[in-house]
Design a protein around this motif. Sequence first.
Motif, PDB file in Angstrom:
ATOM      1  N   ALA A   1       0.834  -1.211   0.000  1.00 20.70           N
ATOM      2  CA  ALA A   1       0.000   0.000   0.000  1.00 20.70           C
ATOM      3  C   ALA A   1       0.866   1.258   0.000  1.00 20.70           C
ATOM      4  CB  ALA A   1      -0.932  -0.017   1.215  1.00 20.70           C
ATOM      5  N   ILE A   2       1.961   1.242   0.755  1.00 19.19           N
ATOM      6  CA  ILE A   2       2.869   2.389   0.777  1.00 19.19           C
ATOM      7  C   ILE A   2       3.506   2.579  -0.602  1.00 19.19           C
ATOM      8  CG2 ILE A   2       5.029   3.260   1.762  1.00 19.19           C
ATOM      9  CD1 ILE A   2       4.253   1.808   4.369  1.00 19.19           C
ATOM     10  N   ALA A   3       3.925   1.467  -1.219  1.00 18.54           N
ATOM     11  CA  ALA A   3       4.504   1.549  -2.558  1.00 18.54           C
ATOM     12  C   ALA A   3       3.482   2.108  -3.551  1.00 18.54           C
ATOM     13  CB  ALA A   3       4.985   0.169  -3.009  1.00 18.54           C
ATOM     14  N   GLU A   4       2.223   1.699  -3.433  1.00 19.47           N
ATOM     15  CA  GLU A   4       1.172   2.216  -4.318  1.00 19.47           C
ATOM     16  C   GLU A   4       0.995   3.717  -4.142  1.00 19.47           C
ATOM     17  OE1 GLU A   4      -2.021  -1.417  -4.880  1.00 19.47           O
ATOM     18  OE2 GLU A   4      -1.909  -0.436  -2.929  1.00 19.47           O
ATOM     19  N   TYR A   5       1.067   4.186  -2.907  1.00 19.37           N
ATOM     20  CA  TYR A   5       0.916   5.621  -2.634  1.00 19.37           C
ATOM     21  C   TYR A   5       1.983   6.426  -3.362  1.00 19.37           C
ATOM     22  CZ  TYR A   5       1.466  10.012  -0.085  1.00 19.37           C
ATOM     23  OH  TYR A   5       1.620  11.340   0.243  1.00 19.37           O
ATOM     24  N   PHE A   6       3.246   6.003  -3.255  1.00 22.64           N
ATOM     25  CA  PHE A   6       4.325   6.738  -3.905  1.00 22.64           C
ATOM     26  C   PHE A   6       4.259   6.596  -5.429  1.00 22.64           C
ATOM     27  CE2 PHE A   6       6.163   6.502   0.385  1.00 22.64           C
ATOM     28  CZ  PHE A   6       6.574   7.817   0.535  1.00 22.64           C
ATOM     29  N   ARG A   7       3.823   5.428  -5.924  1.00 22.12           N
ATOM     30  CA  ARG A   7       3.644   5.279  -7.370  1.00 22.12           C
ATOM     31  C   ARG A   7       2.620   6.276  -7.885  1.00 22.12           C
ATOM     32  NH1 ARG A   7       1.062  -0.210  -9.399  1.00 22.12           N
ATOM     33  NH2 ARG A   7      -0.673   0.717  -8.248  1.00 22.12           N
ATOM     34  N   ASP A   8       1.533   6.454  -7.137  1.00 20.34           N
ATOM     35  CA  ASP A   8       0.500   7.392  -7.559  1.00 20.34           C
ATOM     36  C   ASP A   8       0.978   8.836  -7.491  1.00 20.34           C
ATOM     37  OD1 ASP A   8      -1.120   5.212  -7.943  1.00 20.34           O
ATOM     38  OD2 ASP A   8      -2.204   5.434  -6.041  1.00 20.34           O
TER      39      ASP A   8
END
Length: 432
Positions: A231-238
């Motif tokens: 979820a943290i990785a998804e946040y930074f990807r977005d």
Amino acid sequence: MREGLRHARPLVVEGKLTRIVGLTLEAIGCRAAVGARCVVSGNRDGQVGTEVVGFAGEKLYLMPTGNIRGLAPGARVTPTGRDTRVPVGPGMLGRVIDGAGEPLDGKGPVRIAGHVPLHGLVTNPLQRALITEKLDVGVRAVNSLITIGRGQRAGLFASSGAGKSVLLGMMTRFTEADVIVVGLIGERSREVKEFIENNLGPEGLSRAIVVATPADRPPLLRQHGAMLATAIAEYFRDQGKHVLLLMDSLTRYAQAQREIALAIGEPPATRGFPPSVFANIPLLVERAGTGPKDAGTITAFYTVLTESDGEYDPVADCARAVLDAHIVLSPRLAEMGHYPAIDVEASISRVMTEIVSTEHLESVRRFRQLYSTYEQNRDLINVGAYAKGSDPRVDEAIKFYPSLVSFLQQDMRQSVNMLDSINTLAATLKMS
């Protein structure tokens, strides 16, 4: 008045704890959906957070995220009315947290920018950007022979003692990425500090977030640790960042799901693993990868523990089916002191043909041909049963083999960039 009633929060009906069976809490008298959070009050440490993992009739099956010692029959169970959401934000960089997002590094509260769903959101596959760019991981054998694309999902398959952690550490230090998210899931507690100090170091930690849920944590928290890291990785990807997600290990995540599923009565299907394990692995892995065209990417490396006796491993087999690249580590090479112990013949990158030049592919094909020819005739060569001149291909493989082995080896403190890796590969194949 009607407007106030319309927006009033639903009445929370409390229940009570009736039974604890192994890892599972059973409660009656309250209603909550699967995935919802409940708080159990009544143990000497205060409240215990739980998540609804199943139900049967009027019973709710709860899985704890903390220590249940001290809970007694009749303990109060209160639904929170919320699904599991986790904190995210740039303030998490340089921090070490657990599977619930709580700090482990003693640096005070974590500064967050908001909350996102722990289980993520389903992405339309047609909205994902194509993988078109090579990723420099700083490891010569990977850069040249198993080229990884930015936004690819790769697996490091290895049995115990094959140098998995060393290779993972090299990629952590050398890979080009804006943000590094490390999930240490179900591993030994000792390895958490070792990884942070020996592999990341102060410079690496400054652009990294470490989510650590060691083996002594409850299975639900271990499972949440892998989901939180994603979820943290998804946040930074977005946010448009290029993220490197390292998860050690996918096997421990699967084992945590097995513990949960068996505890609520799901029957085992394949070597003790219930079907839900093989459904959850793709759900986790598919969250990584490329985003929409203007978003960033998540390049993910998942370590997968394999059986050393060569028996069928259902978790490893499932991982191979859903990952875009397989980097296989050989115990035989590790025993010979050959590091990184990458088994070139068994390793593959499924997007490599789309992101490298024709000349590069030709060099890779020739390298693999020479290396494979020698390995297939290794026993004959070693015992002196092969007569020089019997097969021109074997003669050529014998001549090149020392150079091929030297090319594959690399010191763990040495970084080799993409251009040097490709040029060295071409030069190695021209040696006489």
